[in-house]
Motif scaffolding. Structure first.
Motif, PDB file in Angstrom:
ATOM      1  N   VAL A   1       2.634  -7.975   1.305  1.00 11.93           N
ATOM      2  CA  VAL A   1       4.056  -7.655   1.306  1.00 11.93           C
ATOM      3  C   VAL A   1       4.851  -8.919   1.028  1.00 11.93           C
ATOM      4  O   VAL A   1       4.311 -10.026   1.075  1.00 11.93           O
TER       5      VAL A   1
ATOM      6  N   SER B   1       7.609 -10.195   2.634  1.00 13.07           N
ATOM      7  CA  SER B   1       8.278 -10.944   3.696  1.00 13.07           C
ATOM      8  C   SER B   1       7.567 -10.780   5.029  1.00 13.07           C
ATOM      9  O   SER B   1       6.832  -9.804   5.254  1.00 13.07           O
TER      10      SER B   1
ATOM     11  N   GLU C   1       8.578  -7.502   6.742  1.00  9.98           N
ATOM     12  CA  GLU C   1       7.789  -6.336   6.321  1.00  9.98           C
ATOM     13  C   GLU C   1       6.410  -6.351   6.962  1.00  9.98           C
ATOM     14  O   GLU C   1       5.893  -5.308   7.374  1.00  9.98           O
TER      15      GLU C   1
ATOM     16  N   ALA D   1       6.584  -5.296  10.582  1.00  8.87           N
ATOM     17  CA  ALA D   1       6.810  -3.855  10.718  1.00  8.87           C
ATOM     18  C   ALA D   1       5.497  -3.089  10.537  1.00  8.87           C
ATOM     19  O   ALA D   1       5.198  -2.149  11.284  1.00  8.87           O
ATOM     20  N   LEU D   2       4.695  -3.497   9.550  1.00  6.92           N
ATOM     21  CA  LEU D   2       3.412  -2.840   9.322  1.00  6.92           C
ATOM     22  C   LEU D   2       2.464  -3.084  10.495  1.00  6.92           C
ATOM     23  O   LEU D   2       1.791  -2.158  10.969  1.00  6.92           O
TER      24      LEU D   2
ATOM     25  N   ARG E   1       0.534   1.567   2.138  1.00  4.41           N
ATOM     26  CA  ARG E   1       1.415   2.511   1.449  1.00  4.41           C
ATOM     27  C   ARG E   1       1.118   3.968   1.796  1.00  4.41           C
ATOM     28  O   ARG E   1       1.647   4.883   1.167  1.00  4.41           O
TER      29      ARG E   1
END
Length: 232
Positions: A15, A17, A20, A23-24, A214
């Protein structure tokens, strides 16, 4: 599921950043114990700090930087990376590069993985780049050189696993990207297998990015791969 089984899945944080990535990671929770930080995220603001943060939280970290430079630079860079406390680091499987990285990693717990041939390459790509060997022969040659250099493991596609395991023996780690669950889009990968096929062929760790990151439900996708690893 035990952490030993979960550790065999390495989720790629491909990703842009740190936000991101966090968050994952929060979504995946305790379903994932091992993460790969590649060049895109490592070079983003806070990328290396995230590696330290995840190690402090008990996760395992694979820093995928694919080092390749003159020997002294690789040795010094490897020594600096070892100070981060990460678990795996990639270097390209050129003899001078591997030897230099081995020196830089001395007296640390850092394991070095040598990249044989990228899984986005096929024989035509190697020919275009000026190599006189096809994928299978070049992977074998680099595996032999990595073994001689006392490198801890190899990065190779799942299609080469069965041929390379007898060459390097049972102790060298074989880590494979190019893993796609049945029915998943191959993306830019050209040499792929399903998770169960790759484990059965001899992989120690599977690196999976987009099929988890994804997915509509990333945690469920990761759990499904771990279950497939366990059953294989």
């Amino acid at each position: 599921m035990s952490d030993k089984i979960r550790d065999r899945l390495i989720v790629a944080l491909d990703v842009e950043s740190v936000a991101e990535a966090r968050a994952l990671i929060a979504t995946l929770g305790d379903a994932v114990t091992f993460y790969k930080i590649g060049m895109e995220l490592a070079y983003a603001p806070g990328g290396f700090d995230l590696a330290r943060e995840l190690k402090a939280a008990g996760k395992r970290i694979f820093l995928d930087l694919k080092l390749h430079d003159i020997g002294v630079t690789v040795e010094r860079a490897t020594r600096q990376i070892a100070k981060l406390g990460v678990d795996f680091l990639t270097v390209h499987a050129f003899p001078q590069t591997m030897a230099a990285a081995r020196l830089g990693a001395e007296a640390s717990g850092l394991k070095l993985l040598a990249v044989t041939v990228l899984t986005s390459y096929d024989d035509a790509d190697l020919k275009e780049a000026g190599y006189g060997l096809g994928v299978a022969d070049l992977v074998q040659r680099r595996a032999e050189q990595a073994r001689a250099a006392k490198i801890d493991g190899l990065i190779l596609s799942p299609l080469e696993l069965a041929a390379i395991r007898p060459i390097v023996g049972p102790d060298m780690l074989l880590v494979t990207p190019g893993v796609r669950p049945a029915g998943a889009d191959k993306g830019d990968q050209k040499r792929v297998m399903t998770p169960g096929e790759a484990i059965a062929a001899g992989a120690d760790h599977l690196v999976v990015g987009r099929p988890v990151a994804r997915a509509a439900d990333p945690r469920a996708a990761a759990e499904a791969i771990v279950a497939e690893i366990a059953s294989a």
